[in-house]
Scaffold this motif. Structure first.
Motif, mmCIF file in Angstrom:
data_model
loop_
_atom_site.group_PDB
_atom_site.id
_atom_site.type_symbol
_atom_site.label_atom_id
_atom_site.label_comp_id
_atom_site.label_asym_id
_atom_site.label_seq_id
_atom_site.Cartn_x
_atom_site.Cartn_y
_atom_site.Cartn_z
ATOM 1 N N GLY A 9 27.497 32.754 -5.899
ATOM 2 C CA GLY A 9 26.727 32.271 -4.762
ATOM 3 C C GLY A 9 27.304 30.973 -4.247
ATOM 4 N N VAL A 10 26.626 30.404 -3.306
ATOM 5 C CA VAL A 10 27.063 29.134 -2.748
ATOM 6 C C VAL A 10 26.558 28.025 -3.666
ATOM 7 N N GLU A 11 27.487 27.257 -4.212
ATOM 8 C CA GLU A 11 27.105 26.136 -5.067
ATOM 9 C C GLU A 11 27.324 24.847 -4.307
ATOM 10 N N ARG A 12 26.421 23.947 -4.496
ATOM 11 C CA ARG A 12 26.569 22.647 -3.853
ATOM 12 C C ARG A 12 27.511 21.780 -4.679
ATOM 13 N N ARG A 13 28.118 20.863 -3.997
ATOM 14 C CA ARG A 13 29.014 19.928 -4.663
ATOM 15 C C ARG A 13 28.189 19.014 -5.564
ATOM 16 N N ARG A 14 28.646 18.833 -6.796
ATOM 17 C CA ARG A 14 27.915 17.958 -7.713
ATOM 18 C C ARG A 14 28.119 16.509 -7.317
ATOM 19 N N LYS A 15 27.108 15.700 -7.566
ATOM 20 C CA LYS A 15 27.193 14.274 -7.274
ATOM 21 C C LYS A 15 27.064 13.514 -8.577
ATOM 22 N N PHE A 16 27.933 12.543 -8.763
ATOM 23 C CA PHE A 16 27.938 11.725 -9.958
ATOM 24 C C PHE A 16 27.619 10.291 -9.570
ATOM 25 N N THR A 17 26.817 9.630 -10.393
ATOM 26 C CA THR A 17 26.539 8.214 -10.162
ATOM 27 C C THR A 17 27.758 7.403 -10.585
ATOM 28 N N ASP A 18 27.804 6.155 -10.144
ATOM 29 C CA ASP A 18 28.910 5.284 -10.553
ATOM 30 C C ASP A 18 28.942 5.113 -12.069
ATOM 31 N N LYS A 19 27.771 5.082 -12.682
ATOM 32 C CA LYS A 19 27.696 4.930 -14.137
ATOM 33 C C LYS A 19 28.304 6.156 -14.836
ATOM 34 N N GLU A 20 28.017 7.354 -14.312
ATOM 35 C CA GLU A 20 28.581 8.574 -14.896
ATOM 36 C C GLU A 20 30.096 8.620 -14.701
ATOM 37 N N LYS A 21 30.544 8.208 -13.520
ATOM 38 C CA LYS A 21 31.981 8.179 -13.249
ATOM 39 C C LYS A 21 32.689 7.212 -14.198
ATOM 40 N N ALA A 22 32.089 6.033 -14.382
ATOM 41 C CA ALA A 22 32.677 5.035 -15.272
ATOM 42 C C ALA A 22 32.756 5.559 -16.701
ATOM 43 N N ALA A 23 31.728 6.270 -17.141
ATOM 44 C CA ALA A 23 31.734 6.831 -18.499
ATOM 45 C C ALA A 23 32.835 7.874 -18.648
ATOM 46 N N LEU A 24 33.042 8.697 -17.619
ATOM 47 C CA LEU A 24 34.104 9.697 -17.675
ATOM 48 C C LEU A 24 35.479 9.034 -17.652
ATOM 49 N N VAL A 25 35.617 7.957 -16.885
ATOM 50 C CA VAL A 25 36.892 7.224 -16.869
ATOM 51 C C VAL A 25 37.169 6.647 -18.249
ATOM 52 N N LEU A 26 36.145 6.107 -18.900
ATOM 53 C CA LEU A 26 36.332 5.592 -20.265
ATOM 54 C C LEU A 26 36.770 6.703 -21.211
ATOM 55 N N GLU A 27 36.234 7.883 -21.010
ATOM 56 C CA GLU A 27 36.610 9.016 -21.855
ATOM 57 C C GLU A 27 38.088 9.370 -21.674
ATOM 58 N N THR A 28 38.632 9.131 -20.473
ATOM 59 C CA THR A 28 40.051 9.426 -20.244
ATOM 60 C C THR A 28 40.960 8.468 -21.006
ATOM 61 N N MET A 29 40.419 7.382 -21.507
ATOM 62 C CA MET A 29 41.221 6.457 -22.308
ATOM 63 C C MET A 29 41.538 7.062 -23.674
ATOM 64 N N GLU A 30 40.699 7.988 -24.139
ATOM 65 C CA GLU A 30 40.892 8.611 -25.446
ATOM 66 C C GLU A 30 41.579 9.969 -25.341
ATOM 67 N N SER A 31 41.541 10.570 -24.162
ATOM 68 C CA SER A 31 42.088 11.906 -23.967
ATOM 69 C C SER A 31 42.726 11.960 -22.583
ATOM 70 N N SER A 32 43.435 13.030 -22.288
ATOM 71 C CA SER A 32 44.108 13.137 -20.991
ATOM 72 C C SER A 32 43.109 13.452 -19.880
ATOM 73 N N LEU A 33 43.534 13.178 -18.650
ATOM 74 C CA LEU A 33 42.703 13.505 -17.495
ATOM 75 C C LEU A 33 42.400 15.000 -17.468
ATOM 76 N N ALA A 34 43.418 15.811 -17.737
ATOM 77 C CA ALA A 34 43.239 17.263 -17.698
ATOM 78 C C ALA A 34 42.232 17.728 -18.751
ATOM 79 N N ALA A 35 42.315 17.168 -19.955
ATOM 80 C CA ALA A 35 41.400 17.572 -21.026
ATOM 81 C C ALA A 35 39.960 17.187 -20.697
ATOM 82 N N VAL A 36 39.761 15.977 -20.174
ATOM 83 C CA VAL A 36 38.415 15.529 -19.803
ATOM 84 C C VAL A 36 37.901 16.377 -18.638
ATOM 85 N N GLY A 37 38.773 16.678 -17.693
ATOM 86 C CA GLY A 37 38.382 17.516 -16.570
ATOM 87 C C GLY A 37 37.947 18.906 -17.012
ATOM 88 N N ARG A 38 38.720 19.506 -17.916
ATOM 89 C CA ARG A 38 38.341 20.834 -18.430
ATOM 90 C C ARG A 38 37.023 20.781 -19.176
#
Length: 83
Positions: A9-38
């Motif tokens: 079906g039609v899915e809406r684009r997910r929205k992330f808060t700045d806090k969630e984005k920052a947490a995901l960026v911190l996670e990329t410090m321990e793993s690759s961008l591709a791994a965190v993205g997957r």
């Protein structure tokens, strides 16, 4: 065997808060961008943009408490500067 997701079906684009984005960026410090993205189902290009917007050294996670500790001394009044 890899996991495949079928979108029916039609899915809406997910929205992330700045806090969630920052947490995901911190996670990329321990793993690759591709791994965190997957792991979170986010395109690596989005993580790359967030990493540029929120460099890991530009922020720190802090806990803000509602009631600061009470000091036994009253605060000092501001000094006047003689010119």
């Amino acid at each position: 065997m890899s996991k495949t997701q079928i979108i029916t079906g039609v899915e809406r684009r997910r929205k992330f808060t700045d806090k969630e984005k920052a947490a995901l960026v911190l996670e990329t410090m321990e793993s690759s961008l591709a791994a965190v993205g997957r792991k979170h189902g986010i395109a690596p290009s989005a993580l790359y943009r967030w990493k540029q917007k929120f460099p890991p050294k530009s922020f720190a996670m802090v806990e803000v408490k509602d009631n600061p500790p009470k000091s036994s001394k009253p605060p000092k009044p501001p000094r006047e500067i003689d010119r």
